[in-house]
Design an enzyme around this catalytic site. Structure first.
Site, PDB file in Angstrom:
ATOM      1  N   ASP A  17      10.919 -87.787  22.659  1.00 29.15           N
ATOM      2  CA  ASP A  17       9.965 -86.803  22.141  1.00 29.15           C
ATOM      3  C   ASP A  17       8.611 -87.317  21.631  1.00 29.15           C
ATOM      4  O   ASP A  17       7.565 -86.859  22.065  1.00 29.15           O
ATOM      5  CB  ASP A  17      10.624 -85.987  21.028  1.00 29.15           C
ATOM      6  CG  ASP A  17      11.926 -85.337  21.479  1.00 29.15           C
ATOM      7  OD1 ASP A  17      12.355 -85.574  22.620  1.00 29.15           O
ATOM      8  OD2 ASP A  17      12.523 -84.590  20.694  1.00 29.15           O
ATOM      9  N   GLU A  38      22.248 -91.568  15.099  1.00 26.30           N
ATOM     10  CA  GLU A  38      21.398 -91.179  16.228  1.00 26.30           C
ATOM     11  C   GLU A  38      20.575 -92.369  16.712  1.00 26.30           C
ATOM     12  O   GLU A  38      20.444 -92.609  17.907  1.00 26.30           O
ATOM     13  CB  GLU A  38      20.493 -90.026  15.765  1.00 26.30           C
ATOM     14  CG  GLU A  38      19.698 -89.354  16.855  1.00 26.30           C
ATOM     15  CD  GLU A  38      18.819 -88.221  16.304  1.00 26.30           C
ATOM     16  OE1 GLU A  38      18.772 -88.040  15.066  1.00 26.30           O
ATOM     17  OE2 GLU A  38      18.178 -87.529  17.121  1.00 26.30           O
TER      18      GLU A  38
HETATM   19  C1  GLC Z   1      16.245 -85.202  20.096  1.00 28.13           C
HETATM   20  C2  GLC Z   1      16.047 -86.285  21.140  1.00 28.13           C
HETATM   21  C3  GLC Z   1      16.433 -85.740  22.503  1.00 28.13           C
HETATM   22  C4  GLC Z   1      17.860 -85.213  22.446  1.00 28.13           C
HETATM   23  C5  GLC Z   1      17.986 -84.155  21.349  1.00 28.13           C
HETATM   24  C6  GLC Z   1      19.422 -83.697  21.113  1.00 28.13           C
HETATM   25  O1  GLC Z   1      15.368 -84.148  20.303  1.00 28.13           O
HETATM   26  O2  GLC Z   1      14.753 -86.750  21.134  1.00 28.13           O
HETATM   27  O3  GLC Z   1      16.307 -86.729  23.475  1.00 28.13           O
HETATM   28  O4  GLC Z   1      18.245 -84.679  23.647  1.00 28.13           O
HETATM   29  O5  GLC Z   1      17.539 -84.688  20.135  1.00 28.13           O
HETATM   30  O6  GLC Z   1      20.209 -84.788  20.763  1.00 28.13           O
END
Ligand code: GLC
Length: 439
Positions: free
Chosen positions: A169, A411
């Site tokens: 992102d 994460e």
């Molecule tokens: C965040 C990450 C993305 C992922 C999402 C759900 O937005 O940047 O890559 O898919 O979370 O985990």
């Protein structure tokens, strides 16, 4: 040999807790819906625990497929609590959106063909054929959509219209474009007047994760603005491209597309069901056009602006993903491996940092601008092995597992200290730790 029994038990527990029945949410609270590339990585881990459940995870992605072939990055939970999320996207504005589930209106990296193949490896040949037959039509429709809608000039490289489509992102090249050229005037004005904190209520992410580990406030507002612009055009690419905010030939996405194309060809070969000449030509064009992303002066690949055709020369962990694409020469692969070896670039104590340590964007705690993520490590490990760098692959596997073993399934992780960041009990970290530990 390290004993991974506890690690696998803990990771299995995370996946069980996040199981919503037909799909696995990425993490409690922060990510309650089904995400496209998350489910692909989750299935790659789940196949070691329960291959039927792994197949169900991928099949459930096809619930959200649009009639035009697009796979959305999110399929919304239908729980009453999330009516607000469904209403922000309003996928129903587009006639191609499915009528029985609400989705987003954008896509995410094309990892599905890879996941289908990885799950297929756990099946006998006749079962694998049946599995491939179920998934082939959806996969073909998706790849055809990518080329039809997102490669409008048949240049070979697919464009993305929003940073969320890249999966990385707030990655440096996208944020560089945003801050240098694309910041909406109203966000700039609010920022000048120091009023952006007043709009903090529009974001939910910082209720769950410290603000220093997420997007900056101005970026969050700008991305919301970009999302509303796409919605105003009902997510129709031709209308969006007239006045698009972002239009980028993304390096990470196109690297994954090249690998996905290879995996899709392998699926079709196993089924003895040739892909259409049109699709095969598009796929071949991508592998050739990719070379235009190489910058001989810095010895790296970069993403490219769709309109100006200028490379966006900001390094990020996407720089290493051509190793995963697998089609670059051995010499180029060797140049990328050197970047991983350097402590000041991609080789700190707990690699791979999502931005090189010497980047002006580097921030060890901030989301995709420094922290290490297991899904990127997984792809680079896979690429390193295919290029014959087994020691490098082994070292990266070990450091990835060590972060999870020491701190749990977070994460992302601080690449200098290994400390855990972002959401806790994150599904793809759990799933890929299982996969790496099972290898
Ligand atoms: C965040 C990450 C993305 C992922 C999402 C759900 O937005 O940047 O890559 O898919 O979370 O985990």
């Amino acid at each position: 040999m390290t004993d991974n029994t506890d690690l696998i038990a803990e990771a299995t527990d995370v996946l069980r807790k996040n199981d919503q029945g037909g799909y696995t949410m990425p993490a409690p609270h922060l990510y309650p819906h089904q995400w496209l590339w998350d489910s692909c990585f989750i299935a790659i881990g789940l196949r070691h625990l329960d291959v039927d459940r792994a197949q169900a995870e991928l099949r459930s992605l096809l619930r959200g497929q649009w009639n035009n072939g697009m796979l959305p990055n999110m399929i919304m939970s239908d729980a009453p609590a999330y009516a607000g999320d469904r209403n922000v996207w309003r996928s129903w504005l587009n006639p191609d959106a499915p009528s029985d589930v609400a989705t987003s209106g954008i896509t995410q990296p094309p990892m599905l063909a890879e996941a289908v193949v990885q799950v297929g490896l756990k099946l006998s040949l006749p079962e694998r054929r049946t599995w491939y037959k179920q998934m082939l039509p959806g996969l073909v429709a998706y790849h055809e959509w990518l080329y039809r809608e997102r490669d409008p000039h048949h240049e070979g490289l697919v464009i993305l219209l929003h940073p969320w489509e890249s999966g990385l992102d707030n990655t440096p090249p996208w944020m560089y474009e945003l801050h240098e050229h694309l910041m909406p005037f109203w966000v700039r004005a609010l920022d000048k007047m120091k009023l952006t904190p007043l709009l903090g209520f529009v974001r939910r992410d910082t209720w769950h994760v410290a603000p220093g580990q997420r997007f900056q406030m101005t970026e969050s507002l700008a991305l919301f603005d970009a999302q509303i612009r796409l919605r105003r055009k009902a997510y129709q690419t031709n209308r969006i491209l007239d006045h698009s905010l972002f239009a980028i030939e993304d390096l990470a996405f196109n690297s994954m597309l090249i690998r996905a194309n290879e995996q899709l060809k392998a699926i079709a070969t196993t089924l003895r069901q040739p892909l259409s000449p049109g699709l095969t030509e598009s796929m071949d064009r991508t592998a050739v056009a990719f070379d235009d992303l190489w910058d001989p002066y810095t010895g790296q690949y970069y993403p490219r602006d769709f309109v100006s055709h200028n490379l966006i020369k900001q390094s990020s962990v996407a720089t290493l993903l051509p190793l995963y694409a697998g089609h670059i020469s051995k010499e180029r692969a060797a140049e990328l491996v050197k970047l991983i070896e350097s402590e000041h670039l991609f080789g700190p104590a707990y690699p791979l940092p999502s931005a090189p340590v010497n980047s002006p964007y580097f921030d060890a705690d901030r989301y995709w601008q420094g922290p290490s993520w297991l899904n990127v490590n997984w792809m680079v490990i896979d690429g390193l092995k295919r290029y014959g760098y087994h020691d490098h692959a082994h070292a990266l596997t070990e450091s990835s597992l060590e972060m999870v073993r020491t701190y749990g399934c977070n994460e992302y992780f601080n690449p200098l200290t290994g400390e855990p960041l972002g959401a806790k009990d994150f599904s793809w970290t759990a799933a890929l730790a299982i996969d790496l530990a099972s290898d």
